[in-house]
Design a protein around this motif. Structure first.
Motif, short mmCIF file in Angstrom:
data_model
loop_
_atom_site.label_atom_id
_atom_site.label_comp_id
_atom_site.label_asym_id
_atom_site.label_seq_id
_atom_site.Cartn_x
_atom_site.Cartn_y
_atom_site.Cartn_z
N TRP A 54 0.83 -1.21 0.00
CA TRP A 54 0.00 0.00 0.00
C TRP A 54 0.86 1.26 0.00
N VAL A 55 1.87 1.29 0.86
CA VAL A 55 2.75 2.47 0.94
C VAL A 55 3.46 2.70 -0.39
N ALA A 56 3.98 1.63 -0.99
CA ALA A 56 4.72 1.75 -2.25
C ALA A 56 3.84 2.27 -3.37
N ASN A 57 2.61 1.79 -3.44
CA ASN A 57 1.74 2.18 -4.54
C ASN A 57 1.06 3.52 -4.30
N HIS A 96 12.67 23.18 0.64
CA HIS A 96 14.08 22.79 0.60
C HIS A 96 14.15 21.25 0.53
N PRO A 97 15.25 20.71 0.04
CA PRO A 97 15.40 19.25 0.02
C PRO A 97 15.24 18.66 1.42
N GLY A 98 14.59 17.50 1.47
CA GLY A 98 14.38 16.84 2.76
C GLY A 98 13.16 17.31 3.51
N GLU A 99 12.34 18.16 2.89
CA GLU A 99 11.12 18.66 3.53
C GLU A 99 9.89 18.23 2.73
N GLY A 100 8.71 18.39 3.33
CA GLY A 100 7.45 18.22 2.62
C GLY A 100 6.84 16.85 2.75
N GLY A 101 5.60 16.76 2.27
CA GLY A 101 4.82 15.54 2.40
C GLY A 101 5.40 14.37 1.63
N ILE A 102 5.97 14.62 0.47
CA ILE A 102 6.55 13.52 -0.30
C ILE A 102 7.73 12.92 0.45
N GLU A 103 8.58 13.76 1.00
CA GLU A 103 9.71 13.26 1.79
C GLU A 103 9.20 12.49 3.01
N ASN A 104 8.14 12.99 3.64
CA ASN A 104 7.58 12.27 4.79
C ASN A 104 7.07 10.88 4.38
N TRP A 105 6.51 10.81 3.16
CA TRP A 105 6.02 9.51 2.70
C TRP A 105 7.19 8.56 2.41
N ILE A 106 8.26 9.08 1.87
CA ILE A 106 9.44 8.24 1.63
C ILE A 106 9.96 7.69 2.96
N ARG A 107 9.97 8.51 3.98
CA ARG A 107 10.43 8.05 5.30
C ARG A 107 9.49 7.00 5.87
N LEU A 108 8.20 7.13 5.58
CA LEU A 108 7.26 6.08 5.96
C LEU A 108 7.62 4.79 5.24
N GLY A 109 7.92 4.90 3.94
CA GLY A 109 8.31 3.73 3.17
C GLY A 109 9.53 3.05 3.76
N LEU A 114 10.86 -0.57 2.98
CA LEU A 114 11.10 -0.34 1.56
C LEU A 114 12.41 0.43 1.37
N HIS A 115 13.11 0.12 0.30
CA HIS A 115 14.33 0.86 -0.02
C HIS A 115 13.96 2.16 -0.73
N ARG A 116 14.56 3.26 -0.30
CA ARG A 116 14.26 4.57 -0.87
C ARG A 116 14.40 4.59 -2.39
N GLU A 117 15.48 4.01 -2.89
CA GLU A 117 15.74 4.06 -4.33
C GLU A 117 14.67 3.30 -5.12
N LEU A 119 11.61 2.65 -4.07
CA LEU A 119 10.34 3.35 -3.90
C LEU A 119 10.24 4.53 -4.85
N THR A 120 11.28 5.36 -4.89
CA THR A 120 11.22 6.56 -5.73
C THR A 120 11.29 6.23 -7.21
N ALA A 121 11.80 5.05 -7.55
CA ALA A 121 11.83 4.61 -8.95
C ALA A 121 10.54 3.88 -9.33
N HIS A 122 9.61 3.78 -8.39
CA HIS A 122 8.31 3.14 -8.62
C HIS A 122 8.45 1.68 -9.09
N GLN A 123 9.42 0.98 -8.52
CA GLN A 123 9.64 -0.41 -8.92
C GLN A 123 8.54 -1.34 -8.44
N HIS A 124 7.73 -0.90 -7.47
CA HIS A 124 6.64 -1.72 -6.95
C HIS A 124 5.28 -1.32 -7.52
N LEU A 125 5.26 -0.37 -8.45
CA LEU A 125 4.00 0.21 -8.92
C LEU A 125 3.19 -0.79 -9.74
N LEU A 126 1.91 -0.90 -9.38
CA LEU A 126 0.98 -1.77 -10.09
C LEU A 126 0.36 -1.04 -11.28
#
Length: 240
Positions: A54-57, A96-109, A114-117, A119-126
């Motif tokens: 769920w987090v990845a997608n 600034h880098p490292g801030e915001g909701g998207i960064e918070n979601w990556i930290r949740l991942g 989940l590995h950051r790289e 996740l951000t490359a959408h390797q788990h995307l359905l």
């Protein structure tokens, strides 16, 4: 629930702003907080694999939120509205880098394993999630800006969902670092502010039967988008 292209509904006469708002709020009945996947997650029944899926997608939806907001900004002719709407982009992208909701979601991942790289490359995307999210972004780029604003009004229902989700994660999924739940905490405050502004716009600018029907249809479409994402995730990761 199926993902369908929105079409303006037939209507007789023009609704008052209050009646229009009531018609929009009725969509809570089809909001994705009622999806079986969310119900199981809130009851603490989801496995770590389901949470990770769920987090990845959901991340693909998160990274596209600023893009849909930028699409709305690009077609909105009113600077006073743009000045308020742009805050949505900085909420997600940060200033600034490292801030915001998207960064918070990556930290949740990362907190769920989940590995950051990846996740951000959408390797788990359905494929189903990609299709639903892309359809939503296309909608905001190709429809009128007020109609696109109306589609964002699922935020009317988000605070309650976020509060329940936060409570469920803190209670049932103690293997997740509570600090990684910052996204949910932030949205409990941000969503009411955003939905108030969006609702204000729709009430002011949807003054004809056609525009009101289009706004209602747009919100219905957005509910389908969110539901369809969970259908795809549930099929891939849910109980067999």
């Amino acid at each position: 629930m199926t993902l369908t292209a929105p079409t303006p509904q037939d209507t007789h006469g023009v609704l008052s702003p209050d009646d229009l708002e009531a018609a929009l709020r009725e969509h809570v009945q089809s909001y994705h907080h009622q999806h079986p996947f969310h119900l199981r997650m809130n009851r603490g029944e989801s496995t770590p694999e389901e949470i990770r899926g769920w987090v990845a997608n959901r991340f693909y939806y998160q990274v596209n939120i600023p893009r849909k907001d930028a699409a709305i900004l690009s077609s909105c002719p009113h600077p006073e509205i743009r000045r308020r709407w742009v805050r949505r982009i900085t909420d997600h992208d940060g200033t600034h880098p490292g801030e915001g909701g998207i960064e918070n979601w990556i930290r949740l991942g990362e907190a769920v394993g989940l590995h950051r790289e990846k996740l951000t490359a959408h390797q788990h995307l359905l494929p189903g999630v990609r299709f639903a999210v892309d359809a939503y972004v296309t909608f905001t780029r190709t429809r009128g800006w007020v109609e696109a604003v109306a589609s964002s009004l699922t935020e009317l229902f988000a605070p309650n969902l976020m509060a329940k989700r936060l409570e469920a994660f803190e209670c049932h999924y103690t293997w997740i670092d509570p600090a990684a739940l910052a996204y949910f905490r932030a949205r409990i405050d941000q969503a009411p502010r955003d939905s108030e502004h969006g609702l204000e716009i729709v009430r002011e600018y949807c003054t004809t039967a056609e525009s009101q029907a289009a706004a209602i249809s747009a919100l219905s479409f957005k509910c389908d988008v969110l539901w369809s994402q969970l259908d795809a995730i549930d099929q891939a990761y849910g109980p067999r």
